[in-house]
Design a protein around this motif. Structure first.
Motif, mmCIF file in Angstrom:
data_model
loop_
_atom_site.group_PDB
_atom_site.id
_atom_site.type_symbol
_atom_site.label_atom_id
_atom_site.label_comp_id
_atom_site.label_asym_id
_atom_site.label_seq_id
_atom_site.Cartn_x
_atom_site.Cartn_y
_atom_site.Cartn_z
ATOM 1 N N ALA A 11 69.455 40.690 -29.291
ATOM 2 C CA ALA A 11 69.435 40.620 -27.902
ATOM 3 C C ALA A 11 68.083 39.645 -27.485
ATOM 4 C CB ALA A 11 69.016 42.148 -27.295
ATOM 5 N N GLU A 12 68.384 39.134 -26.044
ATOM 6 C CA GLU A 12 67.280 38.357 -25.590
ATOM 7 C C GLU A 12 66.020 39.179 -25.200
ATOM 8 O OE1 GLU A 12 68.041 36.389 -22.238
ATOM 9 O OE2 GLU A 12 68.538 34.612 -23.261
ATOM 10 N N PRO A 13 64.794 38.604 -25.354
ATOM 11 C CA PRO A 13 63.672 39.557 -25.037
ATOM 12 C C PRO A 13 63.694 39.929 -23.616
ATOM 13 C CG PRO A 13 62.865 37.225 -25.290
ATOM 14 C CD PRO A 13 64.396 37.434 -25.886
ATOM 15 N N ALA A 14 62.832 41.052 -23.189
ATOM 16 C CA ALA A 14 63.109 41.720 -21.909
ATOM 17 C C ALA A 14 61.610 41.866 -21.459
ATOM 18 C CB ALA A 14 63.932 42.846 -21.902
ATOM 19 N N VAL A 15 61.484 42.017 -20.086
ATOM 20 C CA VAL A 15 60.169 42.355 -19.666
ATOM 21 C C VAL A 15 60.258 44.070 -19.206
ATOM 22 C CG1 VAL A 15 58.610 42.163 -17.760
ATOM 23 C CG2 VAL A 15 59.767 40.228 -18.442
ATOM 24 N N VAL A 16 59.390 44.708 -19.682
ATOM 25 C CA VAL A 16 59.397 46.142 -19.691
ATOM 26 C C VAL A 16 58.063 46.662 -19.077
ATOM 27 C CG1 VAL A 16 61.217 46.209 -21.443
ATOM 28 C CG2 VAL A 16 58.761 46.671 -22.029
ATOM 29 N N ASP A 17 58.142 47.907 -18.618
ATOM 30 C CA ASP A 17 56.780 48.575 -18.360
ATOM 31 C C ASP A 17 56.671 49.476 -19.289
ATOM 32 O OD1 ASP A 17 56.268 47.618 -15.616
ATOM 33 O OD2 ASP A 17 58.045 48.368 -14.996
ATOM 34 N N ILE A 18 55.472 49.228 -20.117
ATOM 35 C CA ILE A 18 54.698 50.322 -21.174
ATOM 36 C C ILE A 18 53.384 50.988 -20.548
ATOM 37 C CG2 ILE A 18 56.238 49.237 -22.780
ATOM 38 C CD1 ILE A 18 53.969 47.886 -23.931
ATOM 39 N N PRO A 19 53.147 51.999 -21.384
ATOM 40 C CA PRO A 19 51.516 52.503 -21.082
ATOM 41 C C PRO A 19 50.607 51.356 -21.178
ATOM 42 C CG PRO A 19 52.921 54.217 -22.039
ATOM 43 C CD PRO A 19 53.729 52.841 -22.182
ATOM 44 N N THR A 20 49.670 51.245 -20.695
ATOM 45 C CA THR A 20 48.264 50.470 -21.134
ATOM 46 C C THR A 20 47.633 51.070 -22.181
ATOM 47 O OG1 THR A 20 48.029 49.578 -19.022
ATOM 48 C CG2 THR A 20 46.283 49.488 -20.503
ATOM 49 N N PRO A 21 47.413 50.527 -23.648
ATOM 50 C CA PRO A 21 46.742 51.187 -24.646
ATOM 51 C C PRO A 21 45.565 51.368 -24.474
ATOM 52 C CG PRO A 21 47.131 48.665 -24.987
ATOM 53 C CD PRO A 21 47.781 49.196 -23.597
ATOM 54 N N THR A 317 50.966 21.579 -22.324
ATOM 55 C CA THR A 317 51.615 22.880 -22.264
ATOM 56 C C THR A 317 52.346 23.049 -20.972
ATOM 57 O OG1 THR A 317 49.413 23.571 -20.987
ATOM 58 C CG2 THR A 317 49.282 23.995 -23.283
ATOM 59 N N GLU A 318 53.246 24.075 -21.072
ATOM 60 C CA GLU A 318 54.039 24.354 -19.651
ATOM 61 C C GLU A 318 53.915 25.780 -19.667
ATOM 62 O OE1 GLU A 318 58.391 24.068 -17.618
ATOM 63 O OE2 GLU A 318 58.022 23.040 -19.734
ATOM 64 N N ALA A 319 53.483 26.237 -18.438
ATOM 65 C CA ALA A 319 53.084 27.845 -18.073
ATOM 66 C C ALA A 319 54.291 28.369 -17.537
ATOM 67 C CB ALA A 319 51.840 27.873 -17.186
ATOM 68 N N PHE A 320 54.161 29.835 -17.840
ATOM 69 C CA PHE A 320 55.371 30.513 -17.235
ATOM 70 C C PHE A 320 54.905 31.965 -16.793
ATOM 71 C CE2 PHE A 320 57.444 27.670 -20.444
ATOM 72 C CZ PHE A 320 58.330 27.008 -19.810
ATOM 73 N N ALA A 321 55.357 32.449 -15.820
ATOM 74 C CA ALA A 321 54.723 33.900 -15.401
ATOM 75 C C ALA A 321 55.564 34.921 -16.552
ATOM 76 C CB ALA A 321 55.485 34.169 -14.100
ATOM 77 N N LEU A 322 54.672 35.803 -16.748
ATOM 78 C CA LEU A 322 55.357 36.796 -17.617
ATOM 79 C C LEU A 322 56.853 37.363 -17.234
ATOM 80 C CD1 LEU A 322 54.658 38.489 -20.032
ATOM 81 C CD2 LEU A 322 53.917 40.382 -18.466
ATOM 82 N N ASP A 323 57.101 37.366 -15.894
ATOM 83 C CA ASP A 323 58.556 37.759 -15.492
ATOM 84 C C ASP A 323 59.658 36.859 -15.906
ATOM 85 O OD1 ASP A 323 57.946 40.393 -14.482
ATOM 86 O OD2 ASP A 323 57.313 39.478 -12.503
ATOM 87 N N ASP A 324 59.046 35.414 -16.250
ATOM 88 C CA ASP A 324 60.066 34.444 -16.737
ATOM 89 C C ASP A 324 60.090 34.000 -18.155
ATOM 90 O OD1 ASP A 324 60.447 33.804 -13.906
ATOM 91 O OD2 ASP A 324 58.834 32.747 -13.914
ATOM 92 N N GLY A 325 59.514 35.170 -18.883
ATOM 93 C CA GLY A 325 59.380 35.140 -20.311
ATOM 94 C C GLY A 325 60.802 34.816 -21.020
ATOM 95 N N PRO A 326 61.789 35.676 -20.584
ATOM 96 C CA PRO A 326 63.097 35.635 -20.965
ATOM 97 C C PRO A 326 63.723 34.277 -20.860
ATOM 98 C CG PRO A 326 63.015 37.635 -20.179
ATOM 99 C CD PRO A 326 61.719 36.902 -19.691
ATOM 100 N N ALA A 327 63.412 33.473 -19.572
ATOM 101 C CA ALA A 327 64.118 32.399 -19.529
ATOM 102 C C ALA A 327 63.304 31.301 -20.228
ATOM 103 C CB ALA A 327 63.923 31.762 -17.931
ATOM 104 N N ALA A 328 61.974 31.361 -20.428
ATOM 105 C CA ALA A 328 61.117 30.552 -21.170
ATOM 106 C C ALA A 328 61.528 30.482 -22.410
ATOM 107 C CB ALA A 328 59.816 30.746 -21.102
ATOM 108 N N TYR A 329 61.808 31.791 -23.022
ATOM 109 C CA TYR A 329 62.456 31.618 -24.563
ATOM 110 C C TYR A 329 63.781 30.847 -24.446
ATOM 111 C CZ TYR A 329 58.781 34.020 -27.030
ATOM 112 O OH TYR A 329 57.615 34.414 -27.534
ATOM 113 N N ARG A 330 64.638 31.046 -23.610
ATOM 114 C CA ARG A 330 65.680 30.107 -23.587
ATOM 115 C C ARG A 330 65.549 28.778 -23.590
ATOM 116 N NH1 ARG A 330 67.546 34.396 -20.393
ATOM 117 N NH2 ARG A 330 67.093 33.086 -18.541
ATOM 118 N N ARG A 331 64.455 28.282 -22.774
ATOM 119 C CA ARG A 331 64.030 26.946 -22.812
ATOM 120 C C ARG A 331 63.578 26.537 -24.098
ATOM 121 N NH1 ARG A 331 61.274 24.879 -18.216
ATOM 122 N NH2 ARG A 331 60.934 23.095 -19.615
#
Length: 346
Positions: A11-21, A317-331
């Motif tokens: 699967a593609e990576p996904a942005v998820v919500d998890i507890p702060t460690p 470098t080219e910077a991406f927001a965390l929410d754009d991580g899946p699209a960045a990995y496609r790039r």
């Protein structure tokens, strides 16, 4: 908190919500300010089930920079708010290699189930991450974290590969850099900063060859059927003193073996599944060595950071927001990022 995770095989990576460690004894909680993207992440995510050993879900990111958010019991090396970079190849800390700062070659890590961030342990592509020991953090001062994060692999890995063969790279030597991506474009700059070698860059992409010239390559050659002959011609028929293969595909490894000089050296740094060198009499020139260096030492990371702070490295470098991580990995997969992609989890 948000995290970019590899959640299921294939699967593609996904942005998820998890507890702060929360940091345990000896640990440090970092507020992540930048996390570098690497082709190694794609290699991991492309592994078949029988070869995948990194656990699921996996928070990606083995290049990281951040500020100290909370200290676990017993940690007094840093203060909350300190800006740091994360040394990634975590080791046991007590074997002979680790005692020399060479945790990248720890002999006990596998047996003790010690894994790097993003490669078994939760990585840096999250709003917060846990670092297991203060010895795996290095101050970066006012260095831009978007630049500092890639130094921990894209800078450290080529620096390590180059450092181990410095005696070969004196005046009159030739270094060939295969692949002008995240690691290769930094490798060219490190060669320019700490060696006297003439530098030849090789890549398929004209934009990357242009980048290679901009950051210090003396010559840039297109990676095609004529590349080996062009390198031989450029070196007066002698071949390259050292070849740094930052691609690691079968075609680039084969080319490295064709162009390395007698008594020369090949470093296979890039990783492609199934690719390998064929070593033996008449398969490589007499005296030539072939190695697969891994990451780098703690001391070398200090030196890479010092080079960057001295203005010797220009990390593209080219910077991406965390929410754009899946699209960045496609790039990253399609090869359309010039230099290093960096996720900034703001």
């Amino acid at each position: 908190m948000k995290a970019l995770q590899y959640t299921a095989l294939g699967a593609e990576p996904a942005v998820v919500d998890i507890p702060t460690p929360k940091p345990g004894p000896g640990e440090i909680l970092l507020k992540v300010t930048a996390a570098g993207m690497c082709h190694s992440d794609i290699f991991v995510m492309d592994l078949p089930e029988e070869a995948y050993v990194y656990g699921l879900p996996l928070t990606l990111g083995h290049e990281g920079a951040g500020t100290v958010a909370e200290l676990g019991a017993g940690v007094d090396d840093y203060a909350v708010g300190d800006a740091v970079a994360v040394y990634g190849p975590w080791g046991c800390g007590s074997c002979h290699a680790c005692s020399l700062g060479r945790e990248n070659y720890c002999v006990r890590a596998a047996d003790l189930a010690i894994t790097p961030p993003g490669l078994g342990s939760p990585g840096s592509m999250a709003e917060y991450m846990i670092v297991d020991s203060a010895r795996h953090l290095f101050p970066i001062g006012d260095l831009d974290p978007v630049v500092a994060a890639p130094l921990t692999d894209a800078g450290l890995t080529p620096y390590h590969a180059i450092s181990r063969v410095l005696p070969l790279l004196g005046p009159g030597s030739t270094a060939v850099v295969v692949g002008v991506g995240g690691l290769g474009h930094v490798g060219i700059q490190i060669l320019r900063a700490i060696t006297a070698a003439r530098i030849i860059a090789v890549d398929l992409d004209e934009e990357r060859l242009t980048l290679a010239r901009e950051v210090g390559a003396d010559e840039a050659i297109r990676s095609d059927a004529n590349a080996a002959a062009a390198i031989r011609e450029s070196t007066g028929g002698e071949g390259a003193t050292v070849v740094f293969d930052f691609v690691g595909a079968q075609s680039t490894i084969d080319m490295a073996q064709q162009v390395v000089a007698i008594d020369g050296h090949i470093s296979i740094v890039g990783i492609h599944a199934g690719a390998h060198a064929k070593v033996g009499f008449f398969l490589v020139p007499f005296g030539a060595s072939v190695v697969t260096p891994y990451w780098g030492t703690r001391t070398e990371l200090m030196e890479v950071i010092a080079l960057a702070r001295a203005g010797k490295l220009d990390i593209h470098t080219e910077a991406f927001a965390l929410d754009d991580g899946p699209a960045a990995y496609r790039r990253l997969r399609e090869g359309s990022i010039l230099g290093r992609g960096v996720v900034v989890p703001k």
